[in-house]
Design a protein around this motif. Sequence first.
Motif, PDB file in Angstrom:
ATOM      1  N   THR A   1       0.825  -1.216   0.000  1.00 10.32           N
ATOM      2  CA  THR A   1       0.000   0.000   0.000  1.00 10.32           C
ATOM      3  C   THR A   1       0.855   1.261   0.000  1.00 10.32           C
ATOM      4  N   SER A   2       2.159   1.109   0.070  1.00  5.96           N
ATOM      5  CA  SER A   2       3.053   2.262   0.104  1.00  5.96           C
ATOM      6  C   SER A   2       3.440   2.684  -1.312  1.00  5.96           C
ATOM      7  N   GLU A   3       3.046   3.894  -1.704  1.00  5.68           N
ATOM      8  CA  GLU A   3       3.436   4.402  -3.009  1.00  5.68           C
ATOM      9  C   GLU A   3       4.950   4.604  -3.078  1.00  5.68           C
ATOM     10  N   ALA A   4       5.537   4.980  -1.943  1.00  7.21           N
ATOM     11  CA  ALA A   4       6.985   5.181  -1.909  1.00  7.21           C
ATOM     12  C   ALA A   4       7.723   3.877  -2.201  1.00  7.21           C
ATOM     13  N   TYR A   5       7.221   2.794  -1.642  1.00  9.45           N
ATOM     14  CA  TYR A   5       7.869   1.505  -1.871  1.00  9.45           C
ATOM     15  C   TYR A   5       7.745   1.085  -3.324  1.00  9.45           C
ATOM     16  N   LYS A   6       6.568   1.312  -3.903  1.00  6.42           N
ATOM     17  CA  LYS A   6       6.381   0.951  -5.309  1.00  6.42           C
ATOM     18  C   LYS A   6       7.276   1.795  -6.214  1.00  6.42           C
ATOM     19  N   SER A   7       7.419   3.049  -5.869  1.00 12.14           N
ATOM     20  CA  SER A   7       8.329   3.907  -6.624  1.00 12.14           C
ATOM     21  C   SER A   7       9.763   3.413  -6.491  1.00 12.14           C
ATOM     22  N   TYR A   8      10.086   2.959  -5.307  1.00  9.34           N
ATOM     23  CA  TYR A   8      11.420   2.411  -5.040  1.00  9.34           C
ATOM     24  C   TYR A   8      11.696   1.182  -5.910  1.00  9.34           C
ATOM     25  N   LEU A   9      10.696   0.333  -6.062  1.00  8.78           N
ATOM     26  CA  LEU A   9      10.866  -0.866  -6.888  1.00  8.78           C
ATOM     27  C   LEU A   9      11.074  -0.488  -8.356  1.00  8.78           C
ATOM     28  N   ARG A  10      10.335   0.492  -8.806  1.00  8.35           N
ATOM     29  CA  ARG A  10      10.510   0.937 -10.188  1.00  8.35           C
ATOM     30  C   ARG A  10      11.925   1.465 -10.393  1.00  8.35           C
ATOM     31  N   GLU A  11      12.404   2.245  -9.429  1.00 12.92           N
ATOM     32  CA  GLU A  11      13.755   2.791  -9.541  1.00 12.92           C
ATOM     33  C   GLU A  11      14.790   1.676  -9.534  1.00 12.92           C
ATOM     34  N   LEU A  12      14.532   0.651  -8.732  1.00 14.65           N
ATOM     35  CA  LEU A  12      15.456  -0.480  -8.658  1.00 14.65           C
ATOM     36  C   LEU A  12      15.581  -1.171 -10.014  1.00 14.65           C
ATOM     37  N   LEU A  13      14.460  -1.397 -10.666  1.00 14.77           N
ATOM     38  CA  LEU A  13      14.493  -2.034 -11.982  1.00 14.77           C
ATOM     39  C   LEU A  13      15.171  -1.126 -13.000  1.00 14.77           C
ATOM     40  N   ARG A  14      14.858   0.157 -12.952  1.00 14.00           N
ATOM     41  CA  ARG A  14      15.457   1.087 -13.915  1.00 14.00           C
ATOM     42  C   ARG A  14      16.973   1.128 -13.755  1.00 14.00           C
ATOM     43  N   GLU A  15      17.425   1.154 -12.505  1.00 12.67           N
ATOM     44  CA  GLU A  15      18.861   1.223 -12.253  1.00 12.67           C
ATOM     45  C   GLU A  15      19.573  -0.067 -12.650  1.00 12.67           C
ATOM     46  N   SER A  16      18.867  -1.177 -12.570  1.00 11.09           N
ATOM     47  CA  SER A  16      19.497  -2.459 -12.904  1.00 11.09           C
ATOM     48  C   SER A  16      19.429  -2.777 -14.388  1.00 11.09           C
ATOM     49  N   ALA A  17      18.738  -1.941 -15.152  1.00 12.81           N
ATOM     50  CA  ALA A  17      18.477  -2.255 -16.563  1.00 12.81           C
ATOM     51  C   ALA A  17      19.752  -2.467 -17.363  1.00 12.81           C
ATOM     52  N   VAL A  18      20.804  -1.752 -17.012  1.00 13.62           N
ATOM     53  CA  VAL A  18      22.046  -1.865 -17.791  1.00 13.62           C
ATOM     54  C   VAL A  18      22.692  -3.230 -17.640  1.00 13.62           C
ATOM     55  N   LEU A  19      22.339  -3.976 -16.596  1.00 15.91           N
ATOM     56  CA  LEU A  19      22.925  -5.296 -16.380  1.00 15.91           C
ATOM     57  C   LEU A  19      22.046  -6.434 -16.885  1.00 15.91           C
ATOM     58  N   LEU A  20      20.778  -6.138 -17.105  1.00 17.91           N
ATOM     59  CA  LEU A  20      19.866  -7.195 -17.535  1.00 17.91           C
ATOM     60  C   LEU A  20      20.066  -7.509 -19.020  1.00 17.91           C
ATOM     61  N   PRO A  21      19.899  -8.764 -19.418  1.00 20.45           N
ATOM     62  CA  PRO A  21      20.030  -9.117 -20.833  1.00 20.45           C
ATOM     63  C   PRO A  21      18.995  -8.366 -21.668  1.00 20.45           C
ATOM     64  N   ALA A  22      19.464  -7.606 -22.649  1.00 22.84           N
ATOM     65  CA  ALA A  22      18.572  -6.724 -23.417  1.00 22.84           C
ATOM     66  C   ALA A  22      17.437  -7.492 -24.095  1.00 22.84           C
ATOM     67  N   ALA A  23      17.763  -8.604 -24.717  1.00 19.85           N
ATOM     68  CA  ALA A  23      16.745  -9.357 -25.444  1.00 19.85           C
ATOM     69  C   ALA A  23      15.665  -9.885 -24.505  1.00 19.85           C
ATOM     70  N   GLU A  24      16.083 -10.378 -23.329  1.00 22.80           N
ATOM     71  CA  GLU A  24      15.113 -10.893 -22.357  1.00 22.80           C
ATOM     72  C   GLU A  24      14.231  -9.771 -21.823  1.00 22.80           C
ATOM     73  N   LEU A  25      14.839  -8.624 -21.562  1.00 23.36           N
ATOM     74  CA  LEU A  25      14.087  -7.489 -21.042  1.00 23.36           C
ATOM     75  C   LEU A  25      13.040  -7.019 -22.050  1.00 23.36           C
ATOM     76  N   GLN A  26      13.432  -6.924 -23.303  1.00 22.52           N
ATOM     77  CA  GLN A  26      12.491  -6.478 -24.323  1.00 22.52           C
ATOM     78  C   GLN A  26      11.385  -7.514 -24.543  1.00 22.52           C
TER      79      GLN A  26
END
Length: 334
Positions: free
Chosen positions: A62-87
């Motif tokens: 129920t925490s919007e801050a936590y959900k925002s935090y999760l989005r930021e976590l994924l965005r920050e990790s995007a450079v390490l994730l396999p591009a093809a799998e992510l797309q």
Amino acid sequence: MNRTRFPRMKPFSSWLLTLCLLGPAVPAVAGPSAPGAAPRLLGESCSVEGLMTQIRRGLGSTSEAYKSYLRELLRESAVLLPAAELQAAFERETNPVMAEHLAAALVARTERGLEPSAMEAVTRRALGDANPEVRAATVRALRRTGALERTGDMYERLVRDGAPEVRLEAARNLVEDNHAVYGGRDGRAADAAVTAASTTSDPKVAAHILGQLETQAISAGSARSMEQLLRHDTSEVRGAAAKALGGVPAAEMGSAREALLGMYRGEPEPTVRKAILQSIARLGFSSAVPELQRLRGVDPSLAPEIDAWIHVLGMDHQEWSLILREKQRLQQAR
């Protein structure tokens, strides 16, 4: 008060380790080691599916801050994730919230100098997905990025989308990018926003863009487009265009002033007339006083409004923000 607790952001390197541990629980062992030595471990690649599972669970918070935090976590990790799998994960995702998370991660890859195709995939879905909620979500993922420079006529097309929620998200992007990405000083960004406002048939979208747009760097062509919008059928759009014309660059001030003065006498809506008076004051500062005085008799009900502008302009402030603040104080004191 009970609040959902979530971990403080750790250094980026710590999160990389956390993300990779979302993969198999047992690390791989790299062949035989020297006698008596500990086995050498092979690092696991970060798992898109593992990370998405964690985020899906977290979105139940129920925490919007936590959900925002999760989005930021994924965005920050995007450079390490396999591009093809992510797309691939993005293209098969049907949940609008998850699609937005994945879209933001793809956009982050392009923003950080990786493959342009990542943002292109987001653009295609923003324009063409069958679900308007998904289209709107992917448009949000492009907010406060360099998408305006990379996506051609995307925003002109989005403000003509059949779904009002998509059109409004596009308008919000244009306004926020104008302020937060370009600081109101990039003529191309401002011109793109004016073009979108002139293109859309949705008056709410046009008014949203023009009512909040910084126009100090617009071109002559965009200034003329806004002058044409002074004749729009909807008073909300006329008022927003009148307000936007108050901030045009010096080369366009004369034409804007004449257009506003000519409009004032025939404009039936008091709210629009107030927007015109504000822009006349902004375009001329103290030199606008004679023009305002000549308008006093056009609509006696707005004579107090004109007197207020004349009063604050007489203080000889040299910053518009100070003039506007004094005007607001005067209104509150009435």
